[in-house]
Motif scaffolding. Structure first.
Motif, mmCIF file in Angstrom:
data_model
loop_
_atom_site.group_PDB
_atom_site.id
_atom_site.type_symbol
_atom_site.label_atom_id
_atom_site.label_comp_id
_atom_site.label_asym_id
_atom_site.label_seq_id
_atom_site.Cartn_x
_atom_site.Cartn_y
_atom_site.Cartn_z
ATOM 1 N N TRP A 218 12.649 22.625 14.645
ATOM 2 C CA TRP A 218 11.484 21.909 15.131
ATOM 3 C C TRP A 218 10.616 21.388 13.978
ATOM 4 N N HIS A 219 10.045 20.207 14.218
ATOM 5 C CA HIS A 219 9.108 19.616 13.272
ATOM 6 C C HIS A 219 7.728 19.523 13.915
ATOM 7 N N SER A 220 6.725 19.381 13.090
ATOM 8 C CA SER A 220 5.347 19.300 13.547
ATOM 9 C C SER A 220 5.014 17.901 14.058
ATOM 10 N N VAL A 221 4.103 17.837 15.016
ATOM 11 C CA VAL A 221 3.564 16.557 15.469
ATOM 12 C C VAL A 221 2.912 15.811 14.301
ATOM 13 N N PHE A 222 2.369 16.567 13.348
ATOM 14 C CA PHE A 222 1.692 15.974 12.202
ATOM 15 C C PHE A 222 2.640 15.708 11.031
ATOM 16 N N GLY A 223 3.934 15.957 11.222
ATOM 17 C CA GLY A 223 4.892 15.771 10.141
ATOM 18 C C GLY A 223 5.212 17.078 9.451
ATOM 19 N N GLY A 224 6.422 17.165 8.877
ATOM 20 C CA GLY A 224 6.835 18.385 8.194
ATOM 21 C C GLY A 224 7.354 19.427 9.170
ATOM 22 N N ASP A 225 7.739 20.592 8.635
ATOM 23 C CA ASP A 225 8.272 21.665 9.464
ATOM 24 C C ASP A 225 7.204 22.236 10.390
ATOM 25 N N ALA A 226 7.674 22.744 11.546
ATOM 26 C CA ALA A 226 6.784 23.398 12.501
ATOM 27 C C ALA A 226 6.713 24.907 12.262
ATOM 28 N N TRP A 227 7.287 25.375 11.167
ATOM 29 C CA TRP A 227 7.320 26.812 10.869
ATOM 30 C C TRP A 227 6.794 27.043 9.448
ATOM 31 N N THR A 228 6.045 28.124 9.283
ATOM 32 C CA THR A 228 5.607 28.564 7.969
ATOM 33 C C THR A 228 6.020 30.022 7.782
ATOM 34 N N GLN A 229 6.574 30.321 6.598
ATOM 35 C CA GLN A 229 7.067 31.669 6.324
ATOM 36 C C GLN A 229 6.001 32.507 5.629
ATOM 37 N N LEU A 230 5.932 33.770 6.021
ATOM 38 C CA LEU A 230 5.022 34.727 5.399
ATOM 39 C C LEU A 230 5.738 35.484 4.281
ATOM 40 N N ASP B 145 6.382 38.513 4.022
ATOM 41 C CA ASP B 145 7.295 39.553 4.520
ATOM 42 C C ASP B 145 8.573 38.968 5.119
ATOM 43 N N GLY B 146 8.716 37.644 5.095
ATOM 44 C CA GLY B 146 9.948 37.006 5.548
ATOM 45 C C GLY B 146 9.890 36.380 6.917
ATOM 46 N N GLN B 147 8.953 36.836 7.785
ATOM 47 C CA GLN B 147 8.866 36.244 9.123
ATOM 48 C C GLN B 147 8.227 34.861 9.073
ATOM 49 N N TRP B 148 8.504 34.094 10.123
ATOM 50 C CA TRP B 148 7.975 32.744 10.251
ATOM 51 C C TRP B 148 7.065 32.667 11.481
ATOM 52 N N TYR B 149 6.037 31.822 11.420
ATOM 53 C CA TYR B 149 5.228 31.579 12.614
ATOM 54 C C TYR B 149 5.275 30.092 12.960
ATOM 55 N N LEU B 150 5.190 29.820 14.257
ATOM 56 C CA LEU B 150 5.292 28.461 14.794
ATOM 57 C C LEU B 150 3.934 27.782 14.796
ATOM 58 N N HIS B 151 3.920 26.520 14.387
ATOM 59 C CA HIS B 151 2.720 25.683 14.516
ATOM 60 C C HIS B 151 3.208 24.263 14.823
ATOM 61 N N LEU B 152 3.086 23.855 16.061
ATOM 62 C CA LEU B 152 3.513 22.511 16.438
ATOM 63 C C LEU B 152 2.616 21.449 15.806
ATOM 64 N N PHE B 153 1.483 21.877 15.253
ATOM 65 C CA PHE B 153 0.571 20.939 14.594
ATOM 66 C C PHE B 153 0.429 21.371 13.129
ATOM 67 N N ASP B 154 -0.755 21.573 12.647
ATOM 68 C CA ASP B 154 -0.931 21.940 11.237
ATOM 69 C C ASP B 154 -0.618 23.426 11.020
ATOM 70 N N ALA B 155 -0.289 23.786 9.783
ATOM 71 C CA ALA B 155 -0.033 25.192 9.463
ATOM 72 C C ALA B 155 -1.249 26.066 9.741
ATOM 73 N N GLY B 156 -2.434 25.468 9.760
ATOM 74 C CA GLY B 156 -3.648 26.199 10.112
ATOM 75 C C GLY B 156 -3.896 26.300 11.595
ATOM 76 N N GLN B 157 -2.884 25.944 12.416
ATOM 77 C CA GLN B 157 -3.009 25.987 13.880
ATOM 78 C C GLN B 157 -1.808 26.731 14.490
ATOM 79 N N PRO B 158 -1.716 28.046 14.298
ATOM 80 C CA PRO B 158 -0.576 28.802 14.832
ATOM 81 C C PRO B 158 -0.542 28.802 16.359
ATOM 82 N N ASP B 159 0.650 28.565 16.911
ATOM 83 C CA ASP B 159 0.819 28.535 18.370
ATOM 84 C C ASP B 159 0.708 29.937 18.960
#
Length: 535
Positions: free
Chosen positions: A139-151, A153-167
């Motif tokens: 998945w990619h973001s509505v704002f461009g780029g990936d819809a996932w950001t990795q922490l 500890d290895g896990q990823w969180y989803l953000h369909l918009f900006d990385a500062g907007q976790p789903d």
């Protein structure tokens, strides 16, 4: 008839409406000071974009606290005063609710960052382990780029918009209970409803199936003959809104829910406004329809039929804070895709043609049965700021696409009230969080008040006649017309829009009530809408 079925609702983008303290950012006291404008314009209600505490990664649509006011906009007491002052003027107040995601600064997400994978804190959001050394899916973001950001500890969180907007994870009962409590908080303070941001996005397909697009569109429409995107318009959203509807129905005064749902076809959108769900859903298919008679006739017919099938009104809209203002958009080549902003290096729209078509489009929209939304400044004929300096841009889309998409700043520029005042009357100083173009001085409210034929006067007249003739409560009866003309009856009013280059004639004996441009006799020029009464 219930008020919301034919209401005209005015959208205020708080940071760009009126600045009371001169810091260059609009605020709630500024809005209170300008409520008289809305009364004189003749609208029924106001919708406020978010004013909650936020780091402003996405202009307030990244909410850190849903029960307070960001200091840049004022205090909670200012929100109370705004609600009461609007009610004193007979204006209802709708506030924005952002339930698809929070800010990364929200206390819940901060707790999730501090917690371990598999914890209760992380279950409030969409955390997943990666695959093959990469993110959980494509998945990619509505704002461009990936819809996932990795922490770390290895896990990823989803953000369909900006990385500062976790789903948020709407399968989590805590999330559902929290937002039901947020609804009650603002209902208890007197708000008349909620515009629900990304209403079609809360529930994701359970398997988070891959979806290969380099930039995720907001629309739910799938590829030709294929499935809907797995992140949009999942059937599970409707259970959420049925619960919310019960909460609102428990309050007096007909409180309402409004869906920002980029959903096609019209029948799928109509599901959001069934009798036990939401009250209104923005008709974005109408907003995006080409400036041709065939396209307009088709979308109007299809929309009215789909809404009628569930006993709901259609909710018409031409501009908002996310799209190019229609005074500029309608000057783009007919049939071209709607771009996400216009920059100085792009082909520039024809301002005269754009405004001419915008005025005609507005009269067509306001003649239709149902509700309608007006975006702040369109009553002045404001165009998009298409030459905004790149260094002034703040939309995350600009940054996440590396400047490939200029984004939405051009429609968010502070609006002009007084031509010869600092910041064109936006505030007491020259400060303006986005620079205003020089043309705003010519279009300021004080240059249009009492001026026959001004765009402001056109809106005032249209809203008055819409009420007098009950157009919002009427129905459409199509009238035979040439291929490049849309014509219909709504009660005792004939509405005619000429999309062609030549003129077309009104029926003999017609009395013109209002026209988007001057007409001579019964001849209606191209790109003009006329409201007429037949003798």
């Amino acid at each position: 008839m219930k008020w919301w079925r034919d209401a005209v609702i005015y959208q205020i983008y708080p940071r760009s409406f009126a600045d009371s303290d001169g810091d260059g950012i609009g605020d709630l006291p500024g809005i209170v000071g300008r409520l008289g404008h809305l009364s004189e314009l003749g609208v029924d209600a106001v919708w406020l974009s978010p004013f909650y505490p936020s780091p402003q990664a996405d202009a307030g649509y990244d909410v850190a606290d849903y029960r307070d006011v960001d200091p840049i906009f004022g205090r909670l007491s200012d929100a109370d005063k705004l609600i009461s002052s609007a009610h004193e003027r007979g204006l209802r107040v709708i506030v924005d609710l952002v339930p698809n995601h929070t800010s990364s600064q929200h206390r819940w997400f901060q707790a999730a960052l501090a917690a371990a994978p598999g914890s209760r804190e992380r279950d409030r959001y969409v955390f997943r382990d990666g695959k093959a050394g990469g993110p959980p899916n494509s998945w990619h973001s509505v704002f461009g780029g990936d819809a996932w950001t990795q922490l770390p500890d290895g896990q990823w969180y989803l953000h369909l918009f900006d990385a500062g907007q976790p789903d948020l994870n709407w399968d989590n009962p805590e999330v559902r209970a929290e937002f039901e409590d947020i609804l009650r908080f603002w209902l208890d303070r007197g708000v008349d409803g909620f515009r629900v941001d990304v209403a079609h996005g809360l529930v994701k397909q359970a398997d988070l199936a891959d979806w290969h697009l380099p930039m995720l569109p907001l629309t739910s429409e799938g590829t030709e003959g294929g499935p809907r995107p797995p992140m949009w318009d999942q059937d599970g959203v409707h259970e959420i809104y049925r619960r919310w509807r019960k909460i609102l129905d428990g309050y007096p005064g007909e409180r309402i829910l409004v869906a920002e749902a980029w959903v096609q076809p019209a029948e799928r959108l109509a599901a959001y406004v069934r009798p036990d769900e939401m009250h209104q859903a923005f008709n974005f298919e109408y907003l995006e329809a080409s400036w041709t008679a065939a396209a307009q006739r088709s979308v109007i017919s299809r929309s009215l039929a789909a809404s009628a099938a569930v006993g709901a009104p259609t909710t018409w809209v031409l501009s908002n804070h996310d799209v190019i203002r229609h005074a500029s958009r309608l000057a783009l080549p007919v049939g071209s895709p709607r771009p996400n902003g216009i920059g100085a290096r792009d082909p520039q729209p024809d301002a005269v043609l754009g405004l001419r078509r915008a005025r005609a489009a507005t009269l067509l929209m306001l003649s239709l049965p149902g509700s309608a939304y007006v975006y702040q400044g369109e009553e002045l004929g404001l165009p998009e700021h298409t030459t905004l300096p790149d260094e002034s841009r703040q939309d995350p889309t600009w940054f996440r696409t590396g400047g490939a998409s200029v984004g939405r700043d051009g429609c968010r520029v502070p609006i002009p009230w007084e031509a010869d005042s600092p910041s064109y009357g936006f505030g007491p100083s020259d400060a303006s969080w986005l620079p205003q173009p020089a043309v705003f001085g010519e279009l300021a409210l004080d240059r249009q008040l009492g001026v026959p034929g001004s765009t402001y006067s056109l809106y005032v007249s249209a809203l008055r006649l819409r009420r007098e003739h009950g157009l919002g409560r009427g129905s459409v009866t199509w009238v035979p017309a040439p291929d490049d003309v849309v014509a219909f009856r709504n009660g005792d009013v004939l509405v005619l829009t000429n999309f062609g280059s030549g003129s077309t004639a009104l029926p003999a004996g017609a009395e013109v009530l209002l026209s988007s441009e001057p007409v001579s006799g019964l001849e209606v020029p191209g790109d003009v809408t006329v409201w007429a009464r037949l003798g």
